[in-house]
Design a protein around this motif. Structure first.
Motif, PDB file in Angstrom:
ATOM      1  N   ALA A  65     134.685 -15.943  40.564  1.00 52.08           N
ATOM      2  CA  ALA A  65     134.662 -15.444  38.617  1.00 52.08           C
ATOM      3  C   ALA A  65     134.855 -16.305  37.867  1.00 52.08           C
ATOM      4  CB  ALA A  65     134.987 -14.263  39.031  1.00 52.08           C
ATOM      5  N   VAL A  66     136.218 -16.365  38.112  1.00 52.88           N
ATOM      6  CA  VAL A  66     136.442 -17.034  36.681  1.00 52.88           C
ATOM      7  C   VAL A  66     135.693 -18.730  36.601  1.00 52.88           C
ATOM      8  CG1 VAL A  66     138.727 -19.005  36.290  1.00 52.88           C
ATOM      9  CG2 VAL A  66     139.266 -17.057  37.841  1.00 52.88           C
ATOM     10  N   GLN A  67     135.043 -19.153  37.685  1.00 54.22           N
ATOM     11  CA  GLN A  67     133.814 -20.534  37.423  1.00 54.22           C
ATOM     12  C   GLN A  67     132.836 -19.656  37.408  1.00 54.22           C
ATOM     13  OE1 GLN A  67     133.771 -21.885  41.128  1.00 54.22           O
ATOM     14  NE2 GLN A  67     136.424 -22.126  41.905  1.00 54.22           N
ATOM     15  N   GLY A  68     132.215 -18.437  36.615  1.00 49.32           N
ATOM     16  CA  GLY A  68     130.989 -17.696  36.245  1.00 49.32           C
ATOM     17  C   GLY A  68     130.772 -17.644  37.094  1.00 49.32           C
ATOM     18  N   LYS A  69     130.559 -17.122  38.655  1.00 55.10           N
ATOM     19  CA  LYS A  69     129.750 -17.608  40.100  1.00 55.10           C
ATOM     20  C   LYS A  69     129.508 -15.685  39.935  1.00 55.10           C
ATOM     21  CE  LYS A  69     130.171 -21.954  40.543  1.00 55.10           C
ATOM     22  NZ  LYS A  69     129.696 -22.852  41.650  1.00 55.10           N
ATOM     23  N   LYS A  70     128.499 -16.046  39.151  1.00 55.30           N
ATOM     24  CA  LYS A  70     127.765 -14.413  39.021  1.00 55.30           C
ATOM     25  C   LYS A  70     126.183 -14.470  40.724  1.00 55.30           C
ATOM     26  CE  LYS A  70     124.232 -12.370  37.181  1.00 55.30           C
ATOM     27  NZ  LYS A  70     123.068 -11.321  35.736  1.00 55.30           N
ATOM     28  N   GLY A  71     127.168 -13.022  41.144  1.00 56.69           N
ATOM     29  CA  GLY A  71     125.772 -12.977  42.386  1.00 56.69           C
ATOM     30  C   GLY A  71     126.572 -13.296  43.661  1.00 56.69           C
ATOM     31  N   TYR A  72     128.363 -13.649  43.420  1.00 59.82           N
ATOM     32  CA  TYR A  72     128.777 -14.918  44.274  1.00 59.82           C
ATOM     33  C   TYR A  72     129.086 -13.263  45.701  1.00 59.82           C
ATOM     34  CZ  TYR A  72     132.816 -16.937  47.396  1.00 59.82           C
ATOM     35  OH  TYR A  72     133.053 -16.994  48.353  1.00 59.82           O
ATOM     36  N   ILE A  73     129.148 -14.086  46.816  1.00 56.99           N
ATOM     37  CA  ILE A  73     129.483 -13.135  47.713  1.00 56.99           C
ATOM     38  C   ILE A  73     130.476 -13.163  48.737  1.00 56.99           C
ATOM     39  CG2 ILE A  73     129.150 -11.519  49.467  1.00 56.99           C
ATOM     40  CD1 ILE A  73     126.363 -10.756  48.337  1.00 56.99           C
ATOM     41  N   CYS A  74     131.678 -13.033  48.841  1.00 59.67           N
ATOM     42  CA  CYS A  74     132.485 -13.107  50.025  1.00 59.67           C
ATOM     43  C   CYS A  74     133.044 -12.303  51.204  1.00 59.67           C
ATOM     44  CB  CYS A  74     133.718 -13.760  49.524  1.00 59.67           C
ATOM     45  SG  CYS A  74     135.262 -14.198  50.861  1.00 59.67           S
ATOM     46  N   ALA A  75     132.628 -12.161  52.296  1.00 61.17           N
ATOM     47  CA  ALA A  75     132.915 -11.652  53.465  1.00 61.17           C
ATOM     48  C   ALA A  75     133.242 -12.006  54.290  1.00 61.17           C
ATOM     49  CB  ALA A  75     131.924 -10.400  54.375  1.00 61.17           C
ATOM     50  N   SER A 130     126.938 -12.626  60.596  1.00 56.46           N
ATOM     51  CA  SER A 130     126.219 -14.145  60.423  1.00 56.46           C
ATOM     52  C   SER A 130     125.394 -14.177  59.040  1.00 56.46           C
ATOM     53  CB  SER A 130     125.355 -13.739  60.928  1.00 56.46           C
ATOM     54  OG  SER A 130     124.279 -15.282  60.839  1.00 56.46           O
ATOM     55  N   ALA A 131     125.728 -14.982  57.468  1.00 59.92           N
ATOM     56  CA  ALA A 131     124.652 -15.440  56.671  1.00 59.92           C
ATOM     57  C   ALA A 131     123.587 -14.684  56.697  1.00 59.92           C
ATOM     58  CB  ALA A 131     125.946 -16.074  56.520  1.00 59.92           C
ATOM     59  N   SER A 132     123.619 -16.504  57.901  1.00 59.20           N
ATOM     60  CA  SER A 132     121.463 -15.563  58.142  1.00 59.20           C
ATOM     61  C   SER A 132     121.164 -14.726  58.456  1.00 59.20           C
ATOM     62  CB  SER A 132     121.253 -16.658  59.317  1.00 59.20           C
ATOM     63  OG  SER A 132     121.990 -16.593  60.326  1.00 59.20           O
TER      64      SER A 132
END
Length: 321
Positions: free
Chosen positions: A100-110, A64-66
């Protein structure tokens, strides 16, 4: 009706009749039945008993992301751009690399399940639905590949620290990217980079942690999961929170501190410290005693001709003999 909605209802492990599921989800019993077939296709233990309905034996510990966001401290939340929880995907690292290629720092995928999860050297990573942790984090570095020396080892330290805070002590680290418990694989780390090798770049840190691995899963090496060691600690959302609370400040400070700040802690958990090992590199095999890692994360092996150092590459490490 989405499959995810149905799974959320069945996650409690209780029986639900077809009429109840249809009423809650606003569809016909025929539509419910079609979705239940998809549940079975995920390999989940769906039970059907006449007069009682359907249930998933033991329930599901869904991500759950929340819940993850609520468990993070304010300082850690400020380092995270987005927590993206997916159902079934090919690989969290593939999705994260796109960001990452789009420059999304701090992105998390689960993800609940990966169909093409992979470990080091392209090995398949077993990823049954809602059983373990599979996630990837994107971070930005300005110093290129040179600034990443020892990062995978430091991430291993963060995972071990998180496990200890979660009630599981005694985990060890196997160079360069495995977490072991009682000599069996518990977790793995995989790093991938995109961008300028000598300048600004983004790194995808992929982590897989065995939490509640079904016994039916076939893996070609000894493994163990959190549930079999400490059942109370086998909560996936809480474990992910614990790891992020350790990992994110590490990523934020690593470029300034380097691996030297984590070297002693890594060596205190070294699974092969002072033991005879065999290092395989291509067609060559080097036998000697593992004597730790240097400030860059290179493994040091004491041989008859002196200490030799190895930095990554296509290397496998196994106990000699």
């Amino acid at each position: 009706m989405s499959l995810e909605t149905l799974l959320a209802v069945l996650a409690d492990g209780e029986f639900h009749s077809g009429d109840e599921l249809g009423g809650v989800l606003g569809v016909s019993r025929t539509a419910v039945w079609k979705q239940l077939k998809k549940v079975e296709e995920l390999g989940l233990p769906l039970q059907s008993i006449k007069g009682k309905g359907y249930c998933i034996e033991g329930g599901l510990d869904l991500l759950s992301a929340s819940a993850i966001q609520q468990g993070l401290t304010a300082d850690i939340s400020s380092l995270i751009g987005d927590i993206d929880v997916r159902g079934v995907i090919d690989s969290t690292s593939v999705v994260a690399m796109e960001k990452a290629v789009q420059g999304k720092k701090g992105y998390i995928c689960a993800a609940e399940q990966q169909t093409a999860g992979r470990g080091r050297r392209g090995r398949a990573w077993a990823s049954p639905y809602a059983s373990n942790l599979y996630f990837s984090v994107v971070w930005e570095f300005s110093g290129g590949a040179a600034s990443l020396e020892g990062l995978s080892l430091a991430v291993g330290v963060a995972v071990v620290d998180a496990l200890e805070r979660s009630g599981l002590s005694g985990a060890q680290l196997k160079w360069p990217n495995d977490v072991l418990y009682q000599g069996r694989k518990l977790a793995g780390v995989l790093l991938e980079m995109t961008g300028d090798p000598s300048g600004n770049c983004h790194v995808v840190i992929g982590i897989g942690l065995n939490v509640s691995m079904p016994a039916s899963v076939r893996i070609d090496q000894p493994w163990i999961d959190i549930r079999s060691v400490n059942k109370e600690a086998a909560n996936r959302n809480q474990l992910l929170v614990a790891i992020l609370n350790e990992l994110m400040p590490l990523l934020a400070s690593f470029e300034g501190q380097g691996f030297s700040a984590y070297r002693d802690r890594w060596q205190s958990h070294d699974a092969f410290a002072e033991t005879e090992v065999a290092m395989t590199l291509g067609v060559d095999v080097v036998v000697g005693k593992a004597v730790g890692v240097d400030a860059t994360g290179a493994i040091m092996i004491e041989t008859a001709s002196g200490i030799r150092k190895f930095n990554g590459g296509e290397v496998s490490l196994r106990a000699a003999g």
